[in-house]
Design an enzyme around this catalytic site. Structure first.
Site, PDB file in Angstrom:
ATOM      1  N   HIS A 118      54.332  48.235  42.854  1.00  0.00           N
ATOM      2  CA  HIS A 118      54.979  48.703  41.394  1.00  0.00           C
ATOM      3  C   HIS A 118      56.456  48.256  41.381  1.00  0.00           C
ATOM      4  CE1 HIS A 118      51.129  50.081  40.474  1.00  0.00           C
ATOM      5  NE2 HIS A 118      51.287  51.345  40.893  1.00  0.00           N
ATOM      6  N   HIS A 188      50.577  53.573  33.445  1.00  0.00           N
ATOM      7  CA  HIS A 188      49.800  54.351  34.784  1.00  0.00           C
ATOM      8  C   HIS A 188      49.213  55.538  34.192  1.00  0.00           C
ATOM      9  CE1 HIS A 188      48.753  54.883  38.776  1.00  0.00           C
ATOM     10  NE2 HIS A 188      49.167  53.757  39.269  1.00  0.00           N
ATOM     11  N   GLU A 326      44.360  50.885  34.728  1.00  0.00           N
ATOM     12  CA  GLU A 326      45.640  49.861  34.628  1.00  0.00           C
ATOM     13  C   GLU A 326      45.319  48.545  34.224  1.00  0.00           C
ATOM     14  OE1 GLU A 326      48.032  50.560  38.297  1.00  0.00           O
ATOM     15  OE2 GLU A 326      46.241  52.001  38.669  1.00  0.00           O
TER      16      GLU A 326
END
Length: 363
Positions: A118, A188, A326
């Protein structure tokens, strides 16, 4: 303290309130959008995140269907799983924390194992600016200078959340850069449609419109190959309970963790498609996920601690309490540009991608 933002006609557009402060004193605000039926979403300036989302069950009872926290500081702990937060510049994993793009090598933060997860979390764990509000929307904005966290280009991301009268939460990611660069934004949120604080995700029914997944190594990093889903414990091409096969052994699933995998959606042309359907039969709530991106990561919170106590009241964030869906480019596409479907940011041209969470009740 709450503040209603009023438009020229005297109608309430958005309700703004103070959420809390981070440990360094930074104040975090909430922006609440309510539709005519009374359903609503609360969005926070930290990570441009979804803090709560109240939609009706089959009897019209509103419940919060996303996990999260009462204290904004709890959102900044990566071990808590990026609850509801926007991820950028590049969601998911980058092998060896580096990639080559347009002939230049870029080095990104090593924040898990030997790789990047991420993008190191900066977009998620810092406050965003609220640029604009309207009758049913809020636009968040964040500027990222050239080479911040190793990524190229002076880069501005805007995320527009629109909450409609038919209980659709639409997310539009709009990106500008002064240099060709990469982008893979996602949200998320972890969904639990039950409305019950003690119910885990295993009882939910799920369908994903995919026939293949990205094969991974022992670190869950893509190998560049695709695997067939049919006949495996990962196959959700027909709807069934998440818990039905979650503990079965499989080469792409880590024992005890369960699903944390990228599904390759059937359409690869960057047009909108139904990616997944999540249902909770007891409450009657149904969530359809639509996106113009080619992949969706199913993650059921298997890395979260079973003994966490933080959450929203008694609605605690912990092991397998929610399902993250996601929408994304495949993980590590930056290192598989020739084999994975890809679309990159062109200098001084808007890059846009859209995801919708459409809520309804089962007939």
């Amino acid at each position: 303290m709450k503040k209603n933002i009023i438009d020229m006609r005297g109608l309430i557009m958005v309700e703004k309130s103070y959420f809390g402060a981070l440990d360094d004193g930074t104040e975090i605000d909430l922006y609440k959008i309510t539709n005519k039926s009374g359903a609503y979403v609360k969005l926070q300036t930290l990570g441009a995140g979804i803090q709560s989302l109240y939609v009706p069950d089959k009897n019209g009872v509103l419940s919060d269907v996303v996990l999260g926290f009462d204290n904004p500081q709890d959102y900044t702990d990566p071990d808590h799983g990026y609850q509801g937060l926007v991820v950028g510049r590049w969601a998911n994993r980058i092998r060896d924390a580096k990639f080559t793009f347009n002939g230049e090598e870029y080095h990104t933060p090593i924040n898990q194992g030997r790789w990047t997860l991420h993008s190191g979390g900066r977009f998620s764990f810092t406050p965003w600016e609220v640029e604009e509000t309207g009758d049913d929307y809020v636009v968040f904005k964040r500027f990222s200078p050239d080479l911040e966290d190793g990524f190229g280009g002076n880069f501005t991301m805007r995320v527009k959340y629109t909450f409609t009268e038919d209980n659709t939460l639409r997310l539009e990611y709009m990106i500008m850069s002064d240099k060709d660069t990469v982008a893979n934004p996602t949200n998320h949120s972890y969904f639990n449609l039950s409305g019950n604080d003690d119910e885990i995700i295993d009882s939910h029914y799920l369908m994903i419109n995919a026939d293949y997944f990205t094969e991974t190594d022992d670190d869950q990093l893509p190998t560049g190959e695709l695997g067939e889903l049919k006949g495996t414990m990962m196959d959700f091409s027909t709807m069934h309970k998440i818990g039905e096969h979650i503990n079965e052994p499989f080469r792409a699933v880590i024992d005890g963790v369960g699903y944390d995998n990228n599904y390759c959606l059937r359409k690869k042309d960057f047009t909108m498609q139904q990616a997944a359907v999540l249902e909770h039969r007891g409450s009657g709530r149904r969530l359809e996920v639509y996106t113009d991106l080619p992949g969706i990561q199913l993650y059921c919170g298997g890395w979260l601690d079973k003994n966490y106590t933080a959450g929203k009241g008694t609605n605690v964030v912990k092991y397998r309490r929610g399902a993250a869906l996601e929408t994304q480019f495949y993980p590590d596409t930056v290192n598989h540009q020739d084999v994975f479907p890809a679309r990159f940011v062109k200098a001084n041209e808007e890059f846009k991608t859209v995801t919708e969470f459409r809520f309804s009740v089962i007939d």
